[in-house]
Design a protein around this motif. Structure first.
Motif, PDB file in Angstrom:
ATOM      1  N   ARG A  39     -38.880 112.877 -29.742  1.00  0.00           N
ATOM      2  CA  ARG A  39     -40.239 112.877 -30.292  1.00  0.00           C
ATOM      3  C   ARG A  39     -40.265 112.738 -31.807  1.00  0.00           C
ATOM      4  N   ASP A  64     -42.231 111.326 -25.426  1.00  0.00           N
ATOM      5  CA  ASP A  64     -42.228 112.665 -24.854  1.00  0.00           C
ATOM      6  C   ASP A  64     -41.844 112.501 -23.386  1.00  0.00           C
ATOM      7  N   THR A  66     -41.818 114.409 -20.989  1.00  0.00           N
ATOM      8  CA  THR A  66     -42.663 115.069 -19.983  1.00  0.00           C
ATOM      9  C   THR A  66     -43.879 114.224 -19.630  1.00  0.00           C
ATOM     10  N   LYS A  67     -44.031 113.065 -20.278  1.00  0.00           N
ATOM     11  CA  LYS A  67     -45.144 112.166 -20.008  1.00  0.00           C
ATOM     12  C   LYS A  67     -44.614 110.892 -19.358  1.00  0.00           C
ATOM     13  N   ASP A  70     -44.907 107.599 -21.218  1.00  0.00           N
ATOM     14  CA  ASP A  70     -43.946 107.442 -22.309  1.00  0.00           C
ATOM     15  C   ASP A  70     -42.595 106.967 -21.785  1.00  0.00           C
ATOM     16  N   LEU A 114     -39.747 120.366 -18.565  1.00  0.00           N
ATOM     17  CA  LEU A 114     -38.797 119.627 -19.399  1.00  0.00           C
ATOM     18  C   LEU A 114     -37.401 119.589 -18.790  1.00  0.00           C
TER      19      LEU A 114
END
Length: 251
Positions: A39, A64, A66-67, A70, A114
């Motif tokens: 990030r 990121d 966790t997305k 992305d 995560l």
């Protein structure tokens, strides 16, 4: 030369600090070109410049993990730059040491998201490209605390334990595609987040009492496990957890 990665493309998450930077140097040193994901753009750019100075290509991607969007964008950037991905190192992760009775929901969800869910979604999205090419090396960074318990940090332990069994399951599932999936389970190692704590008298005494080698790991002592699992020569090794912990979990 064993473990020659010339011509291979390696993707590393959590690559702006700590293990991620060590792994980037190790893979580049064996000839791999890199995609580094994190990030923090400024830190990624600094790592990329270092890798280019070693004579390897390096694409920094701000994302990121966790997305899902992305991650998908990172896959697109990787394929646009290199046309393939050969090695994926799922290194991004987080701790969480609160006792269970006071742990807020947010800490639990953050660790699981995560340390486990992002590992799954990143593997899935990059794995699609590996499946197309019938070749891949997925390396998940778990923890010795994915194999044993401790006195606090239930979220961390649960997520890392799940990561180890996820590794076994995916290793079995993707073997038919010539993709290996393995985990590294580090013990105590210094990073920018842990070094101060590791060097306290209290923790030094704890290690002397619990770690057979009576010390924490040194920079580079994870790299040989990484390079073995990333190499062509490890093609018959899948679903394993390689423990690098100074003997902590063997007693």
């Amino acid at each position: 030369m064993y473990f020659d990665l010339t011509g291979r493309v390696a993707v590393i998450t959590g690559a702006s600090s700590g293990f991620g930077v060590q792994f980037a140097r190790a893979l580049a040193g064996q000839g791999a070109d890199l995609v580094i994901i994190a990030r923090r753009k400024d830190k990624l750019e600094a790592v990329a410049e270092e890798i280019r100075g070693m004579g390897r290509k390096c694409l920094p991607v701000v994302a990121d993990v966790t997305k899902t969007e992305d991650i998908q964008n990172a896959v697109k950037a990787t394929i646009a730059e290199y046309g393939k991905v050969d090695i994926l190192v799922n290194n991004a992760g987080i701790g969480g040491e609160d006792p269970a009775e006071v742990m807020p929901d947010e800490q639990w969800y953050r660790a699981v998201n995560l340390n486990l869910t992002a590992m799954f979604t990143t593997s899935r999205e990059f794995g699609k490209e590996m499946i197309k090419n019938k070749y891949g090396r997925v390396i998940n960074v778990a923890s010795m605390y994915g194999l044993v318990g401790s006195y606090s940090g239930a979220a961390y332990h649960a997520s890392k334990g799940a990561a180890v069994n996820f590794t076994r399951a995916l290793g079995a599932e993707w073997a038919k595609y010539n993709i290996t999936v393995n985990a590294i389970c580090p013990g105590f190692f210094p990073t920018e987040l842990t070094e101060a704590a590791l060097n306290t008298d209290e923790f030094q005494n704890f290690m002397k009492a619990t770690v057979p080698m009576k010390r924490y790991g040194k920079d580079g002592e994870l790299n040989t496990a990484l390079l073995y699992l990333a190499a062509n020569e490890s093609g018959y090794t899948t679903g394993t957890a390689v423990v690098v912990d100074g003997g902590t979990t063997c007693v």
